[in-house]
Design an enzyme around this catalytic site. Structure first.
Site, mmCIF file in Angstrom:
data_model
loop_
_atom_site.group_PDB
_atom_site.id
_atom_site.type_symbol
_atom_site.label_atom_id
_atom_site.label_comp_id
_atom_site.label_asym_id
_atom_site.label_seq_id
_atom_site.Cartn_x
_atom_site.Cartn_y
_atom_site.Cartn_z
ATOM 1 N N HIS A 191 0.598 17.706 1.357
ATOM 2 C CA HIS A 191 0.184 18.459 -0.064
ATOM 3 C C HIS A 191 1.573 18.854 -0.613
ATOM 4 C CE1 HIS A 191 -4.066 19.272 -0.723
ATOM 5 N NE2 HIS A 191 -3.818 18.083 -1.345
ATOM 6 N N GLU A 433 -5.011 -4.837 4.062
ATOM 7 C CA GLU A 433 -4.155 -4.581 4.958
ATOM 8 C C GLU A 433 -4.246 -3.914 6.505
ATOM 9 O OE1 GLU A 433 -4.021 -0.634 3.174
ATOM 10 O OE2 GLU A 433 -6.621 -0.877 2.330
ATOM 11 N N ASP A 457 -0.326 0.021 5.612
ATOM 12 C CA ASP A 457 -1.238 -0.112 7.060
ATOM 13 C C ASP A 457 -1.198 -1.292 7.562
ATOM 14 O OD1 ASP A 457 -3.378 2.485 7.097
ATOM 15 O OD2 ASP A 457 -3.855 2.106 5.109
ATOM 16 N N CYS A 504 1.111 -3.735 -3.049
ATOM 17 C CA CYS A 504 0.937 -1.901 -3.467
ATOM 18 C C CYS A 504 2.128 -1.178 -2.807
ATOM 19 C CB CYS A 504 0.435 -1.594 -4.052
ATOM 20 S SG CYS A 504 -1.377 -1.844 -2.175
HETATM 21 C C1 PEP Z 1 -1.048 0.876 1.704
HETATM 22 O O1 PEP Z 1 -2.082 0.925 3.230
HETATM 23 O O2 PEP Z 1 -0.415 -0.223 1.714
HETATM 24 C C2 PEP Z 1 -1.285 1.333 0.565
HETATM 25 C C3 PEP Z 1 -0.649 1.014 -0.182
HETATM 26 O O3 PEP Z 1 -2.279 1.871 0.742
HETATM 27 P P1 PEP Z 1 -2.374 3.575 1.258
HETATM 28 O O4 PEP Z 1 -0.862 4.227 1.449
HETATM 29 O O5 PEP Z 1 -3.019 4.467 0.406
HETATM 30 O O6 PEP Z 1 -2.823 3.856 2.702
HETATM 31 MG MG MG Z 2 -3.663 2.060 3.196
#
Ligand code: PEP
Ligand code: MG
Length: 586
Positions: A191, A433, A457, A504
């Site tokens: 956080h 991922e 991930d 992403c």
């Molecule tokens: C990822 O794993 O690349 C992703 C965008 O999700 P998070 O960072 O929320 O695991």
């Molecule tokens: Mg992820």
């Protein structure tokens, strides 16, 4: 001069004096009192409780103004705890029954509360130990008359160096004078890191030993983008960084000016740059920085910022707000991705031994179908207001996707029966991922409307490197050939099925990596709002054939270090002013 590397959690360069906060320990020994002193102790507690509530109301108001109501909810929760008779009652009782000082009763009762939270069966959404510690420190600080932090009111520009910081300490900083912070512990998803990023305050966490070396008043350079803390910099470094901060400032201004223009390559290909958000309030930044939509809404933060499980209305309220704020741009809602590092809160009676490989993300959602259905219903309701996509996280087998789709169909049938409107063509996608999904991309491609590659991930699962562990951070290599080959496999499958594919993960915000992704065929990149203007500017400098050449070459390296260096060189040639680190220029 001493250079300490940590985990970058909020970019920006700050140069100021160190303000070292000794690690805080709650020290509240069991001191007995006479029977006649019980009332006085209870009054002391009551005064401290009221003072804490007042203080938190101020912190909340400031946090809300700067970070928006969703992120500031952390402090509403603290206020709620202090007002809850289930907390105040037992403290007052303990003072009377055990005849002890208020400080001890506060520490003991809050410790019990923390233990209860930890043991709460199957509640992913209870509070954090950190929050309880935060409350205990605040109350005891008022009881002992110690000012918890001199940080609320400083006279000089400061970089805070601390063992650890709680979210409320971070939000309560004197914003005029605190220019950044570095901590010994902490991870990217805590956080405190979220608060820092939401405030735009440069921050580096997980430095391990920064408090051992830093001294009050020493000059410090904090490089939030690279996760570097430089104590007592030599003249050359100081001059380099001062120049770099100035270049950065000017570059940011020029970027802001071009943010609204579309990202079109020199050969006329439009690249969609969209934002990653955790809270609806971030949409303002995504849009003003030129984002064309939201490519990843991490909805688990609806759970993490609250002490109770969100209702369907809470979900709907958040999604409909996002859709409205986006004014016709698309919102990609990822269903809850709880688990692994996102159990900042205690979850189960028996903690998982290996939570990154445990019941997380879509697995958790499928194990709690009512929870998933409730969320999906809220998303579908919001789909009548504006364009929405649904994305499932961490899908590893086709059976999971089919199961999730089945639940989605159940919800749609229910809504049909009740005559509730929704967009029945809402696109359904998955995050790619884990290596199994990347390798089986063709199978998935036949059953989804889009892919979004989650490199955060994907890198961790391909290379067996915990993304939150500072000790193996050097092995966390997005440009590793194995990762690149997996991504290529995904883009090939997507091409075969004419599926849109985006990325992403954090790596998409790195211009060199973005170049590679465009070369592999991606046309959508989803990044934190702060990276949008730079990425758009960068896209305008390149052509697709140029990106394709870079991608082909990058895939020939057998080492991640070489591939990363190659990508960095390529991008530096194309947009030199995007590189601020003097070390990069040597
Ligand atoms: C990822 O794993 O690349 C992703 C965008 O999700 P998070 O960072 O929320 O695991
Ligand atoms: Mg992820």
């Amino acid at each position: 001069m001493k250079v300490i590397e940590g985990i970058p959690v909020s970019p920006g360069i700050a140069i100021a004096e160190a303000f070292v906060l000794a690690p805080t320990h709650i020290w509240a020994p069991e001191r007995p009192i006479a029977e006649g002193e019980v009332d006085r102790e209870r009054e002391r507690f009551e005064t401290a409780r009221q003072a804490s509530i007042e203080e938190l109301n101020r912190v909340y108001a400031e946090a809300e103004a700067e970070m928006g109501p969703e992120a500031a909810k952390i402090f509403l929760f603290h206020i709620g705890m202090l007002k809850d008779p289930a907390l105040a009652g037992p403290i007052a009782e303990m003072i009377g029954e055990r005849q002890v000082v208020a400080e001890y009763a506060v520490a003991a009762v809050l410790d019990q509360v923390a233990q209860r939270f930890r043991a709460k069966a199957d509640s992913a959404f209870t509070t954090k130990d950190d929050d309880i510690r935060d409350l205990a420190e605040r109350l005891i600080g008022h009881l002992t008359g110690q000012r918890r932090l001199a940080l609320a009111d400083l006279s000089r520009n400061t970089i805070v160096i601390a063992g650890d910081l709680t979210p409320s300490q971070t939000a309560g900083f004197d914003r005029q004078h605190v220019k950044g912070f570095a901590t010994d512990v902490g991870g990217r998803t805590g956080h405190t890191a979220i608060v820092a990023a939401a405030l735009g305050l440069p921050a580096v966490v997980g430095c391990e030993e920064v408090t051992d070396f830093a001294r009050d008043g020493q000059t410090v350079i904090l490089d939030g983008g690279r996760g570097r803390v430089i104590l007592d910099p030599d003249e050359q470094t100081l001059a380099d960084y001062t120049a770099q901060a100035e270049t950065r400032r000017k570059f940011q201004i020029s970027l802001a000016e071009g943010a609204a223009q579309p990202a079109v390559t020199r050969d006329g290909v439009h690249i969609e740059i969209v934002g990653n958000i955790e809270f609806p309030e971030e949409i303002g930044d995504v849009v003003t920085r030129g984002g064309e939509g939201v490519g990843l809404y991490r909805t688990e933060f609806l759970y993490l910022a609250n002490d109770t499980e969100p209702t369907e209305e809470d979900h709907f309220e958040a999604y409909s707000r996002c859709v409205r704020l986006l004014e016709g741009r698309t919102l990609t809602v990822r269903t809850v991705d709880l688990g692994a590092d996102k159990y900042t809160q205690s979850r189960t009676m028996v903690p998982e031994r290996n939570p990154f490989l445990g019941l997380r993300s879509v697995r958790y959602a499928l194990a709690h179908p009512e929870m998933l259905k409730l969320q999906v219903r809220a998303i579908l309701r919001a789909s009548t207001i504006g364009p929405v996509k649904i994305m499932f996280p961490l899908v590893t087998t086709i059976a999971e996707l089919r199961h999730a789709r089945l639940l989605l169909r159940d919800v749609m049938e229910d809504m049909d029966e009740r005559g509730e409107p929704f967009d029945r063509h809402v696109p359904i996608g998955i995050m790619v991922e884990v290596p199994s999904a990347a390798l089986m991309a063709e199978v998935f491609a036949a059953e989804v409307d889009f892919f979004s590659i989650g490199t955060n991930d994907l890198v961790q699962y391909t290379l067996a490197v915990d993304r939150t562990n500072e000790r193996v951070a050097g092995l966390y290599q997005p440009a590793h050939p194995a990762v690149l080959k997996l991504i290529r496999n995904v883009t090939r499958a997507a091409k075969k099925y004419s599926l849109p594919v985006s990325c992403c993960g954090e790596a998409a915000g790195d211009p060199g990596y973005a170049l590679l992704l465009l070369g592999l065929g991606l046309r959508t990149l989803s990044v934190t709002s702060g990276s949008i203007p730079r990425l758009k500017r960068f896209v305008r400098e390149v052509t697709i054939p140029q990106c394709e050449r870079v991608a082909r070459k990058a895939l020939t390296f057998d080492s991640a270090v070489q591939a990363a260096a190659f990508l960095r060189d390529q991008t530096r040639n194309m947009l030199p002013e995007a590189f601020f680190d003097p070390a990069d220029e040597r």
